[in-house]
Enzyme design. Structure first.
Site, PDB file in Angstrom:
ATOM      1  N   CYS A  60       0.832  -1.215   0.000  1.00 56.32           N
ATOM      2  CA  CYS A  60       0.000   0.000   0.000  1.00 56.32           C
ATOM      3  C   CYS A  60       0.862   1.258   0.000  1.00 56.32           C
ATOM      4  CB  CYS A  60      -0.905   0.029   1.228  1.00 56.32           C
ATOM      5  SG  CYS A  60      -2.052  -1.346   1.289  1.00 56.32           S
ATOM      6  N   ARG A 137      -7.800  -4.129  -3.444  1.00 56.88           N
ATOM      7  CA  ARG A 137      -7.261  -2.977  -4.194  1.00 56.88           C
ATOM      8  C   ARG A 137      -8.170  -2.700  -5.394  1.00 56.88           C
ATOM      9  NH1 ARG A 137      -2.281  -2.540  -1.865  1.00 56.88           N
ATOM     10  NH2 ARG A 137      -1.659  -4.470  -0.839  1.00 56.88           N
TER      11      ARG A 137
HETATM   12  C1  BEZ Z   1       0.503  -4.631   1.844  1.00 58.98           C
HETATM   13  O1  BEZ Z   1       1.693  -4.878   1.859  1.00 58.98           O
HETATM   14  O2  BEZ Z   1       0.071  -3.526   1.496  1.00 58.98           O
HETATM   15  C2  BEZ Z   1      -0.453  -5.706   2.216  1.00 58.98           C
HETATM   16  C3  BEZ Z   1      -0.155  -7.018   1.884  1.00 58.98           C
HETATM   17  C4  BEZ Z   1      -1.045  -8.011   2.237  1.00 58.98           C
HETATM   18  C5  BEZ Z   1      -2.215  -7.706   2.912  1.00 58.98           C
HETATM   19  C6  BEZ Z   1      -2.524  -6.395   3.212  1.00 58.98           C
HETATM   20  C7  BEZ Z   1      -1.645  -5.372   2.860  1.00 58.98           C
END
Ligand code: BEZ
Length: 223
Positions: A60, A137
């Site tokens: 993110c 996402r």
């Molecule tokens: C992230 O790195 O943004 C992420 C990865 C897996 C689940 C939720 C967020």
């Protein structure tokens, strides 16, 4: 009775997903730039509404930083950015501050604090097979008339592609402006597809044109 209970559970688990061509569902929310009535905020400009699973997470952070670095690009395309996650406004502010301190990049666009999951549910961003508590996402492209024009959904563990987001936006704007369609892998500057002829006379006219033609129904031209 038993059957009715099962059916009810199934109905409650169903998610609503707005479709291409729908009016973007309206909502009120608290964001990092203040309270927002979505329909007022997006009026008259293109909007990219995008969700991310959680603040202070690595993928993110790369995505939000990517949007922030392209802020000027989106401004020039008359396009507002609106982020969202199921986190509190305090968490958002702390994350914005953290990224600014670590990288010097400021997230200027509003980020919705969707702690009650209202917007996530409205836009089908909460997909229980992936997560019950974190938004996937999602990317919604909304035109200046408030219509949803293109939708992307990515899972939690795969980041989006900023080139494709920008390409999609330019493709939508180009298709609207010139009333054309865009072929596979189209990029700005490439030839565009002209609508197929609707009459025999138009077909004959097309044959005499300087279009790049595979056949009468597949013709391309420069913009
Ligand atoms: C992230 O790195 O943004 C992420 C990865 C897996 C689940 C939720 C967020």
């Amino acid at each position: 009775m038993k059957y009715q209970t099962k059916t009810k559970i199934k109905m409650e688990n169903q998610i609503t997903i707005p479709r291409i061509g729908d009016t973007a569902p309206d909502f009120k929310a608290m964001t990092t730039t203040g309270p927002m009535q979505f329909s007022d905020h997006i009026k008259g400009s293109w909007t990219i509404l995008f969700s991310h699973p959680a603040d202070f997470t690595p993928v993110c952070t790369t995505e939000m930083t990517g949007f922030a670095l392209d802020q000027k690009y989106f401004d020039e395309k008359n396009t507002k950015l609106v982020g969202l996650s199921i986190d509190s406004i305090h968490s958002h502010i702390a994350w914005v501050n953290n990224v600014k301190k670590n990288t010097g990049v400021l997230f200027e666009f509003p980020i919705i604090a969707d702690i009650d999951m209202n917007v996530s549910k409205l836009y089908g961003m909460l997909q229980p097979g992936e997560s019950e508590t974190a938004a996937v996402r999602a990317v919604f492209f909304i035109d200046p008339k408030g219509k949803i024009r293109l939708i992307m959904y990515y899972p939690l563990n795969v980041g989006r592609n900023m080139d494709e987001i920008k390409r999609s936006l330019v493709a939508l704007q180009t298709a609207d402006q010139y009333k054309v369609s865009l072929p596979l892998n189209w990029r700005e500057g490439d030839k565009v597809i002209v609508s197929p002829p609707k009459t025999v006379a138009e077909m004959l006219e097309r044959e005499a044109s300087d279009y790049e033609m595979v056949d009468f129904y597949l013709a391309k031209r420069d913009l």
